[in-house]
Design an enzyme around this catalytic site. Structure first.
Site, PDB file in Angstrom:
ATOM      1  N   TYR A 217      10.821  -2.258 -46.721  1.00 18.90           N
ATOM      2  CA  TYR A 217      11.985  -2.179 -45.841  1.00 18.90           C
ATOM      3  C   TYR A 217      13.257  -2.031 -46.672  1.00 18.90           C
ATOM      4  O   TYR A 217      13.708  -2.968 -47.349  1.00 18.90           O
ATOM      5  CB  TYR A 217      12.088  -3.422 -44.960  1.00 18.90           C
ATOM      6  CG  TYR A 217      10.884  -3.690 -44.088  1.00 18.90           C
ATOM      7  CD1 TYR A 217       9.941  -2.701 -43.815  1.00 18.90           C
ATOM      8  CD2 TYR A 217      10.680  -4.944 -43.529  1.00 18.90           C
ATOM      9  CE1 TYR A 217       8.846  -2.948 -43.011  1.00 18.90           C
ATOM     10  CE2 TYR A 217       9.576  -5.204 -42.712  1.00 18.90           C
ATOM     11  CZ  TYR A 217       8.667  -4.205 -42.469  1.00 18.90           C
ATOM     12  OH  TYR A 217       7.579  -4.474 -41.678  1.00 18.90           O
TER      13      TYR A 217
ATOM     14  N   LEU B 156       9.092  -1.588 -23.598  1.00 22.98           N
ATOM     15  CA  LEU B 156       8.844  -2.684 -22.657  1.00 22.98           C
ATOM     16  C   LEU B 156      10.104  -3.461 -22.290  1.00 22.98           C
ATOM     17  O   LEU B 156      10.030  -4.442 -21.556  1.00 22.98           O
ATOM     18  CB  LEU B 156       7.787  -3.632 -23.246  1.00 22.98           C
ATOM     19  CG  LEU B 156       6.409  -2.976 -23.449  1.00 22.98           C
ATOM     20  CD1 LEU B 156       5.474  -3.905 -24.199  1.00 22.98           C
ATOM     21  CD2 LEU B 156       5.804  -2.577 -22.107  1.00 22.98           C
TER      22      LEU B 156
ATOM     23  N   GLY C 248      10.844  -0.895 -27.890  1.00 25.90           N
ATOM     24  CA  GLY C 248      11.837  -0.878 -26.819  1.00 25.90           C
ATOM     25  C   GLY C 248      11.329  -0.373 -25.491  1.00 25.90           C
ATOM     26  O   GLY C 248      12.005  -0.533 -24.466  1.00 25.90           O
TER      27      GLY C 248
ATOM     28  N   SER D 208       5.974  -4.934 -33.452  1.00 24.74           N
ATOM     29  CA  SER D 208       6.375  -4.101 -32.315  1.00 24.74           C
ATOM     30  C   SER D 208       5.859  -4.655 -30.988  1.00 24.74           C
ATOM     31  O   SER D 208       5.282  -3.926 -30.180  1.00 24.74           O
ATOM     32  CB  SER D 208       5.889  -2.656 -32.499  1.00 24.74           C
ATOM     33  OG  SER D 208       6.573  -1.773 -31.644  1.00 24.74           O
ATOM     34  N   PRO D 209       6.086  -5.934 -30.701  1.00 21.53           N
ATOM     35  CA  PRO D 209       5.591  -6.511 -29.451  1.00 21.53           C
ATOM     36  C   PRO D 209       6.297  -5.973 -28.216  1.00 21.53           C
ATOM     37  O   PRO D 209       5.819  -6.169 -27.092  1.00 21.53           O
ATOM     38  CB  PRO D 209       5.864  -8.012 -29.630  1.00 21.53           C
ATOM     39  CG  PRO D 209       7.035  -8.062 -30.558  1.00 21.53           C
ATOM     40  CD  PRO D 209       6.829  -6.927 -31.517  1.00 21.53           C
ATOM     41  N   LEU D 210       7.412  -5.262 -28.416  1.00 20.78           N
ATOM     42  CA  LEU D 210       8.110  -4.612 -27.298  1.00 20.78           C
ATOM     43  C   LEU D 210       7.919  -3.100 -27.322  1.00 20.78           C
ATOM     44  O   LEU D 210       8.622  -2.360 -26.631  1.00 20.78           O
ATOM     45  CB  LEU D 210       9.604  -4.957 -27.328  1.00 20.78           C
ATOM     46  CG  LEU D 210       9.918  -6.447 -27.140  1.00 20.78           C
ATOM     47  CD1 LEU D 210      11.409  -6.703 -27.282  1.00 20.78           C
ATOM     48  CD2 LEU D 210       9.419  -6.938 -25.791  1.00 20.78           C
TER      49      LEU D 210
END
Length: 325
Positions: free
Chosen positions: A60, A208, A206, A201-203
């Site tokens: 990163y 969700l 973006g 990336s649990p969303l």
């Protein structure tokens, strides 16, 4: 905040963590003001809210994220009560390289000990026994506490653990309502054996959050994938509508319900990023939402019914989408 139950680790793992890919990574377009100011405020507020898991990586910003996170943690109370997690860039993860890169990451983070050191990707050429020899050496000299992997299949995770000779604590994988593959093996094995699944990336970048549809799509280059094609956003509408409905019943947002669904599963830590203090507050609040069994089942069913067009079948649409009108 809630924490992972029954986990035999030196420090407790909050079920909502903080992913810091955006810290210092130019591709997100947040700018230097975010790196020098907002990121520190986000880390400080996350700690106040009980978040203990802070995840970064050598990749990163090519080390900038580690430096920014280390400075933010140092200025907000140090690292004695948090889990500092980072990852080696596995270009050539031979044992001596692993040792060298681990030392470099610790220096950038400003820590004497990395709480969780992970292999960022499985290497197709370098087998895990040599990588894990490097990890073992770092552990034995006290530089690394726990070892983890990322984007590993269950079989390879188990193989890495055999090569390491003791527990490989975690596997960081893509896991959300629209990426449910970890439910078929990884999550249940982690629950049964005292391991952890870290959900990146649990969303779904973006999707969700419910902010987007076919007429309003994100402009960030990192999000220019098949998932954001108009027909795929239309296909996601039933799931997003259900998220909004469930959210209304909990006085919450769709994003909070999506996070709550992820961390309903024991042994799972969600590590969403945050572009602002308000967003980290919203993410943390999701830990306290308790979904009813019928809500969880309905969300799971709607998610399984969502079938976006991806891969080769999506190529014609992607090409058309990029052509000037």
């Amino acid at each position: 905040m809630r924490y992972v139950d029954g986990l035999d680790t030196a420090r407790k793992y909050s079920v909502i963590g903080l992913g810091t890919w955006q810290f210092g990574s130019r591709e997100w377009g947040y700018g230097d003001a975010y790196a020098s100011g907002e990121s520190a405020a986000i880390v400080r507020r996350a700690r106040e809210l009980g978040i203990t898991v802070f995840d970064t990586a050598e990749l990163y910003g090519f080390g900038r994220s580690e430096r920014i996170l280390g400075e933010a943690l140092a200025s907000s109370g140090g690292t004695d009560d948090v889990v500092v997690a980072t990852k080696i860039l596995p270009v050539l993860p031979l044992a001596p390289v692993v040792q060298q890169r681990g030392i470099a990451s610790a220096q950038r983070l400003g820590v004497r000990r990395i709480d969780l050191y992970q292999v960022h990707q499985p290497n197709p050429l370098v087998k895990d026994p040599t990588t894990m020899r490097g990890m073992r050496a770092l552990h034995d000299v006290g530089l690394v506490d726990d070892v983890g992997v990322s984007n590993y299949s269950l079989e390879r995770w188990q193989g890495a653990e055999r090569a390491y000779g003791s527990r490989v604590l975690s596997n960081q994988v893509q896991f959300s309502l629209v990426h449910q593959d970890p439910l078929d093996g990884l999550v249940s094995w982690a629950q049964e054996t005292g391991h952890v699944v870290l959900a990146w990336s649990p969303l779904a970048q973006g999707l969700l959050t419910g902010r987007y549809d076919a007429s309003h799509r994100p402009s960030n280059a990192l999000r220019q994938t098949a998932v954001w094609l108009p027909e795929n956003l239309d296909a996601a509408k039933p799931l997003l509508d259900l998220l909004r409905e469930v959210a209304t019943g909990h006085d919450a947002t769709p994003a909070q319900i999506a996070l709550a669904w992820v961390v309903t599963h024991a042994g799972v830590v969600a590590i969403p990023g945050a572009s602002s203090v308000a967003q980290v507050e919203s993410n943390a609040a999701a830990a306290e939402i308790r979904l009813a069994e019928d809500e969880h089942a309905a969300l799971t069913a709607a998610a399984r019914a969502y079938r976006p067009r991806t891969g080769v079948p999506a190529l014609p649409s992607l090409v058309r989408d990029k052509l000037p009108i």
